[in-house]
Design a protein around this motif. Sequence first.
Motif, short mmCIF file in Angstrom:
data_model
loop_
_atom_site.label_atom_id
_atom_site.label_comp_id
_atom_site.label_asym_id
_atom_site.label_seq_id
_atom_site.Cartn_x
_atom_site.Cartn_y
_atom_site.Cartn_z
N LYS A 202 47.57 4.93 7.47
CA LYS A 202 46.69 4.20 6.57
C LYS A 202 46.29 5.09 5.39
CE LYS A 202 44.05 1.10 8.91
NZ LYS A 202 42.82 0.49 9.43
N GLY A 203 46.52 4.60 4.18
CA GLY A 203 46.16 5.36 2.98
C GLY A 203 47.29 6.22 2.45
N ARG A 204 48.37 6.34 3.23
CA ARG A 204 49.49 7.17 2.77
C ARG A 204 50.44 6.35 1.90
NH1 ARG A 204 50.86 12.02 5.79
NH2 ARG A 204 49.31 12.32 7.40
N ASP A 205 51.18 7.05 1.04
CA ASP A 205 52.24 6.35 0.33
C ASP A 205 53.51 6.43 1.17
OD1 ASP A 205 53.44 8.80 -0.14
OD2 ASP A 205 52.64 8.98 -2.16
N ARG A 206 54.49 5.72 0.72
CA ARG A 206 55.75 5.59 1.44
C ARG A 206 56.40 6.94 1.76
NH1 ARG A 206 59.84 1.01 0.24
NH2 ARG A 206 58.02 -0.12 -0.47
N ALA A 207 56.44 7.83 0.77
CA ALA A 207 57.09 9.14 0.95
C ALA A 207 56.33 9.96 1.99
CB ALA A 207 57.14 9.88 -0.37
N SER A 208 55.02 9.91 1.93
CA SER A 208 54.20 10.66 2.85
C SER A 208 54.35 10.13 4.28
CB SER A 208 52.75 10.59 2.38
OG SER A 208 51.88 11.00 3.37
N ALA A 209 54.42 8.80 4.42
CA ALA A 209 54.64 8.20 5.74
C ALA A 209 56.01 8.58 6.27
CB ALA A 209 54.50 6.67 5.67
N GLY A 210 57.00 8.66 5.39
CA GLY A 210 58.35 9.06 5.77
C GLY A 210 58.40 10.49 6.29
N ARG A 211 57.64 11.38 5.62
CA ARG A 211 57.59 12.77 6.06
C ARG A 211 56.92 12.88 7.43
NH1 ARG A 211 56.37 13.79 0.65
NH2 ARG A 211 54.14 13.87 1.09
N LEU A 212 55.93 12.03 7.64
CA LEU A 212 55.24 12.04 8.93
C LEU A 212 56.19 11.58 10.04
CD1 LEU A 212 52.45 12.75 9.92
CD2 LEU A 212 51.79 10.36 9.65
N PHE A 213 57.01 10.58 9.75
CA PHE A 213 58.00 10.12 10.73
C PHE A 213 58.97 11.25 11.06
CE2 PHE A 213 61.77 7.05 11.57
CZ PHE A 213 61.67 7.27 12.93
N ASP A 214 59.40 11.99 10.05
CA ASP A 214 60.31 13.12 10.29
C ASP A 214 59.65 14.13 11.23
OD1 ASP A 214 62.19 12.02 8.64
OD2 ASP A 214 61.67 13.24 6.90
N ALA A 215 58.38 14.40 11.00
CA ALA A 215 57.65 15.36 11.84
C ALA A 215 57.53 14.84 13.27
CB ALA A 215 56.28 15.64 11.24
N VAL A 216 57.27 13.54 13.41
CA VAL A 216 57.15 12.94 14.75
C VAL A 216 58.51 12.99 15.45
CG1 VAL A 216 56.79 10.77 15.99
CG2 VAL A 216 55.21 11.43 14.19
N HIS A 217 59.55 12.68 14.70
CA HIS A 217 60.89 12.68 15.29
C HIS A 217 61.27 14.07 15.80
CE1 HIS A 217 65.25 11.79 15.60
NE2 HIS A 217 64.76 10.63 15.99
N THR A 218 60.95 15.08 15.01
CA THR A 218 61.21 16.46 15.42
C THR A 218 60.41 16.78 16.69
OG1 THR A 218 61.57 17.10 13.14
CG2 THR A 218 61.10 18.88 14.68
N LEU A 219 59.16 16.39 16.68
CA LEU A 219 58.28 16.64 17.82
C LEU A 219 58.86 16.02 19.11
CD1 LEU A 219 55.25 17.52 18.65
CD2 LEU A 219 54.76 15.08 18.44
N LEU A 220 59.44 14.80 18.96
CA LEU A 220 59.91 14.07 20.14
C LEU A 220 61.27 14.52 20.63
CD1 LEU A 220 58.94 10.45 19.06
CD2 LEU A 220 57.89 11.77 20.89
#
Length: 149
Positions: free
Chosen positions: A78-96
Amino acid sequence: MELKDLYRDVILDHNRQPRNFGKLDPSDARAEGHNPLCGDRLSLTLKLNGDRIEDVRFEGKGCAISTASASLMTEAIKGRDRASAGRLFDAVHTLLTQPDAGAATSPDLGKLAALSGVREFPMRVKCATLCWHTLNAALEHQPAPVSTE
Ligand code: ZN
């Protein structure tokens, strides 16, 4: 309290009381996701302001991991732009998926770090990523439901 217990508590809490559960009507974008491996189903609705995710809701039925992951995701994006949400997904994917991601955990993850225990159960990784794939579909205005298979 061990970190592991804390993480488990976060997952259980978000499963019992999912945040941002429901539906935005009207919405600017929406998508459906399905994980046939586990039977998780998810529907996301978004309110967008240009490139920014102003608001998000999810509903559906799934296992504890998929529900908690979607709940944590809605809080995090919430409050993030598309690029920032995409980077977060990358971080989650790495974590998983990276067994030794512990040391490399992005500080950006915040509460999403609670999902790190999922990597011990490779079958459940798709439960945790379903909401993120569904988010991508919604942001790309992809009309067909997304499937993890
Ligand atoms: Zn599942």
